[in-house]
Design an enzyme around this catalytic site. Structure first.
Site, PDB file in Angstrom:
ATOM      1  N   ASP A 171      43.387  38.861  41.314  1.00  4.35           N
ATOM      2  CA  ASP A 171      42.340  39.741  40.792  1.00  4.35           C
ATOM      3  C   ASP A 171      42.910  41.151  40.952  1.00  4.35           C
ATOM      4  O   ASP A 171      43.969  41.350  41.546  1.00  4.35           O
ATOM      5  CB  ASP A 171      41.029  39.536  41.580  1.00  4.35           C
ATOM      6  CG  ASP A 171      39.835  40.052  40.777  1.00  4.35           C
ATOM      7  OD1 ASP A 171      38.712  39.577  41.007  1.00  4.35           O
ATOM      8  OD2 ASP A 171      40.044  40.925  39.900  1.00  4.35           O
TER       9      ASP A 171
HETATM   10  C1  GLC Z   1      37.650  42.715  38.266  1.00  2.33           C
HETATM   11  C2  GLC Z   1      37.030  41.331  38.316  1.00  2.33           C
HETATM   12  C3  GLC Z   1      37.781  40.313  37.504  1.00  2.33           C
HETATM   13  C4  GLC Z   1      38.315  40.993  36.264  1.00  2.33           C
HETATM   14  C5  GLC Z   1      39.376  41.973  36.714  1.00  2.33           C
HETATM   15  C6  GLC Z   1      39.928  42.795  35.544  1.00  2.33           C
HETATM   16  O1  GLC Z   1      37.682  43.249  39.558  1.00  2.33           O
HETATM   17  O2  GLC Z   1      36.796  40.777  39.603  1.00  2.33           O
HETATM   18  O3  GLC Z   1      36.863  39.250  37.170  1.00  2.33           O
HETATM   19  O4  GLC Z   1      38.874  40.023  35.377  1.00  2.33           O
HETATM   20  O5  GLC Z   1      38.928  42.858  37.718  1.00  2.33           O
HETATM   21  O6  GLC Z   1      38.939  43.590  35.010  1.00  2.33           O
END
Ligand code: GLC
Length: 731
Positions: free
Chosen positions: A263
């Site tokens: 993430d």
């Molecule tokens: C965010 C979310 C994830 C997302 C990523 C990119 O923190 O937790 O679900 O795909 O960052 O935006």
């Protein structure tokens, strides 16, 4: 001269032929792997390392000199997010990136229609392909453990079997477009409050029976090409590069052959990222949505520190080779695939799918005096009151927010559908703008809005109150959790006031979570309508007018009060945690498992949903009495539409084991089937359950175990509405 020296050239030639034949055999069996091997052999160490981490907010480096492309990723689970800037969270301001906003996945789960999940995934994947994305950062399948989790709207509810069944066709649909789905967030990311710091403690049994099944189905049944690590810790270690979760279970036991993507900023250590199976590090130096550190990319854990460790022999080159092999495999499935489809966006078929998922997912919760459907009669005036009748529900919510080509609001949908009735409107209450991690004040004076709304209610024959939550901070939004179980922005008081002015109220509840319902006795009808995306207003009007008969079933329970929910029954140590640690003390008893086993009646139960027609379930039968452990159970029944309107029912099969050597929920969903019936029509439904689905995770052997003895089979149309209970024996 002996034999060897005499015939040496022949021997060499012969063995070389054998060797190349075997290699050719190998290549024929795995042409892809052979290609990957050949690329690996000419990549430099620097090029390999560069492929393992971001070069921008949403892309990773390719290898220019070899024509290996970059990988481009985009959110999210119910639509392709607008283009983000190269190196910060601002939107790039493109004018060619608006798309179809599909309903959020709670709505998809509520359809209990796996075929529809496939259409949803395919349509969404087509839009991602058209937007030239190689990885779509969705679906999210974290289990709904508490109604306070800000991101539950993005996920598929409280039951692992429902989530596992619905996620597989969705992923297959996305990947048919040559776009990788990225199932998230692996694992145990069941709240947003301090998501990047919280350490989750939970038993192996609950981990395997509740929190992992949807991910396991994504890997083993949908062959998902990528998976996203979560922010939180589990047993003290970050889940994004976790020895047990990522290395042993995901890549070892489940034999996942795809790419583990972090993430955004969920990687925390070079050695652990390298050795525990993280393949691509994204977003480090950002908090996932807000703060960002410009041009941070060489400082990533899998950037120069990783290269250094490889060069000095601290980490073997085979480690980076395995990562690059997985990344190249993903590329051959996506942007290096020779027969990749072209993709489409904003086309009628996608709008139709969005509308179909929305109308099939809307749940009719209450319908006293046949409040719904409402006739389009020139003699009636309908007052549409509430901010959610006009507020955009595709913006906000965090990373899953969208820039749709259009979004039909509930008010617009009703106005377009009701050509004869008079529709009047008042906003009634108003919250602030949807800004990530800030609660923005309402720009309006609450009292004046209330006075105006009551005036409008007085003029109408019927009031449709369109309220619920919003996608702003501390509501249904990423980054933190809700702070109250009740409806915000003074809605509860407003409904009381409106009731004094007009007795006929129907509540159109727009949320991605359960909410407190002290106002329930004051309204005749309630429809749970989710975040429905571009076609929201048309879908809501389809149901309210009766053009479509509702068939949605709740994917999670509505507890009467928060303390009736399992996660909220053990104090702060269970939710939201104390000193950044929490223990899931309800263990396997999540959602209806808790309500059934502790005999705590919810306001509305998992699997519940009404229809404008009536059904009955009869002649429930099972094909046997005794089953071997490798057998299958076939449950059949006759479903009749005894009403005057065509509709759809969901037959649900739950299984329990009241006499057991281990703790058990009263019953657990193990099968369901949605059946569409014309008025008066009868159909025989049959649902097969593999006996091995009845296994429990036995911590004493760290494996699944099928207990012998008697089991109860429950057949009904809701977890709290069972038509027949039967007994079987597994020997
Ligand atoms: C965010 C979310 C994830 C997302 C990523 C990119 O923190 O937790 O679900 O795909 O960052 O935006």
């Amino acid at each position: 001269m002996n034999f060897v020296s005499k015939y040496y050239p022949v021997i060499i030639c012969f063995s070389l032929t054998i060797f190349t034949t075997i290699q050719a055999q190998e290549a024929k069996q795995h042409p892809l792997e052979a290609k990957i091997d050949s690329i690996l052999s000419i990549l430099t160490l620097e090029e390999k390392v560069a492929m393992c981490h971001a070069q921008s907010k949403f892309s990773t480096k390719g290898v220019e000199r070899l024509g290996i492309p970059e990988i481009w990723m985009s959110d999210g689970p119910h639509g392709v997010r607008a283009e983000i800037s190269w190196d910060d969270w601002a939107y790039a301001g493109w004018t060619n990136d608006s798309i179809t906003a599909f309903p959020a996945l709670t709505c998809l789960a509520s359809t209990f229609n796996p075929k529809l999940a496939g259409e949803f995934g395919f349509s969404l994947g087509e839009e991602a392909r058209y937007r030239k994305k190689d990885v779509l950062l969705g679906p999210g399948v974290n289990i709904y453990r508490t109604p306070m989790n800000g991101r539950n709207f993005e996920y598929m509810g409280e039951d692992p079997f429902l989530a596992s069944t619905m996620v597989v066709p969705y992923i297959k649909g996305v990947q048919k477009n040559g776009v990788a789905a990225c199932v998230k967030h692996y694992a145990l990311n069941n709240q947003e409050h301090k998501r990047d710091l919280i350490n989750v403690e939970v038993s192996d049994r609950a981990l395997h029976e509740i929190y992992l099944p949807a991910f396991k189905a994504a890997v083993q049944k949908a062959n998902v090409w990528s998976i996203m690590g979560a922010y939180n810790k589990f047993r003290g270690e970050y889940t994004t590069h976790h020895e047990l979760l990522t290395k042993k279970i995901l890549k070892g036991d489940w034999k996942f052959d795809g790419v583990v993507i972090s993430d955004w900023s969920s990687a925390h250590d070079t050695k652990k990222a390298a050795l525990n199976g993280l393949d691509i590090e994204m977003g480090t130096g950002t908090d996932g949505l807000g703060m960002t550190t410009a041009n941070h990319y060489n400082q990533y854990y899998l950037a120069s520190p990783f290269l250094k460790a490889l060069k000095n022999g601290e980490i073997s080159e085979s480690v980076v080779n395995d990562k690059v092999r997985r990344i190249l495999r993903l590329m051959y499935r996506t942007n290096m695939s020779s027969n990749r489809p072209l993709g489409r966006a904003n086309n009628k078929e996608h709008h139709d799918v969005a509308r179909k998922v929305a109308t099939e997912g809307i749940v009719l919760l209450k319908n006293d005096n046949n409040f719904f459907p409402i006739k389009d009669d020139k003699n009636i005036t309908i007052a549409v009151i509430g901010e959610n009748a006009t507020r955009s529900m595709t913006t906000g919510g965090g990373s899953s927010e969208l820039k749709p080509k259009f979004e039909i609001s509930p008010l617009q949908g009703l106005k377009e559908r009701y050509k004869n009735a008079t529709i009047i409107h008042s906003i009634g209450y108003a919250s602030g703008a949807s800004i990530y991690d800030q609660v923005m004040p309402s720009p309006y004076d609450a009292d004046s809005l209330k006075i105006e709304a009551i005036k409008v209610a007085k003029k109408a024959d019927i009031v449709l109150f369109v309220g619920g939550l919003s996608k702003s901070h501390l509501q249904d939004c990423e980054g933190d959790d809700r702070k109250q179980y009740g409806l915000p922005f003074g809605q509860e008081e407003l409904i009381d006031e409106i009731k004094k002015a007009n007795k006929n109220i129907g509540f159109v509840l727009i949320t991605g979570n359960a909410v407190d319902m002290p106002w329930l006795s004051k309204v005749d009808g309630v429809i749970q309508t989710w975040y429905l995306g571009s076609m929201a207003g048309h879908a809501i009007a389809d149901i309210i007018s009766g053009d479509v008969n509702p068939s949605g079933k709740l994917p999670f329970s509505f507890p009467k009060k928060l303390e009736d929910n399992g996660a909220h029954s053990f104090g702060a140590s269970s939710y939201p945690g104390i000193n950044l640690t929490q223990e899931y003390k309800e263990d396997i008893l999540v959602g209806y498992r808790w309500h059934d086993t502790k005999k705590i009646k919810p306001v509305y139960a998992f699997g519940y949903g009404m229809s404008y027609t009536d059904f009955n379930i009869k002649n429930v039968a099972i094909d046997n009495k005794k089953y071997a452990k490798n057998g299958t159970i076939t449950v059949s029944c006759d479903v009749t539409n005894t009403g005057t309107i065509d509709g759809a029912e969901v037959v649900q099969v739950y299984v329990g084991k009241s006499k057991s050597n281990v703790k058990r929920a009263v019953k657990e969903l193990k099968g369901f089937s949605k059946v569409f019936l014309k008025s008066g029509e009868i159909q025989t439904v049959s649902i097969t359950i593999n006996v091995d689905e009845l296994a429990f995770y036995d911590e004493s052997i760290s494996d699944w175990n099928i207990e012998e003895g008697d089991y109860e089979i429950y057949v009904g149309n809701a977890s709290n509405n069972i038509s027949k209970k039967m007994k079987i024996t597994v020997k």
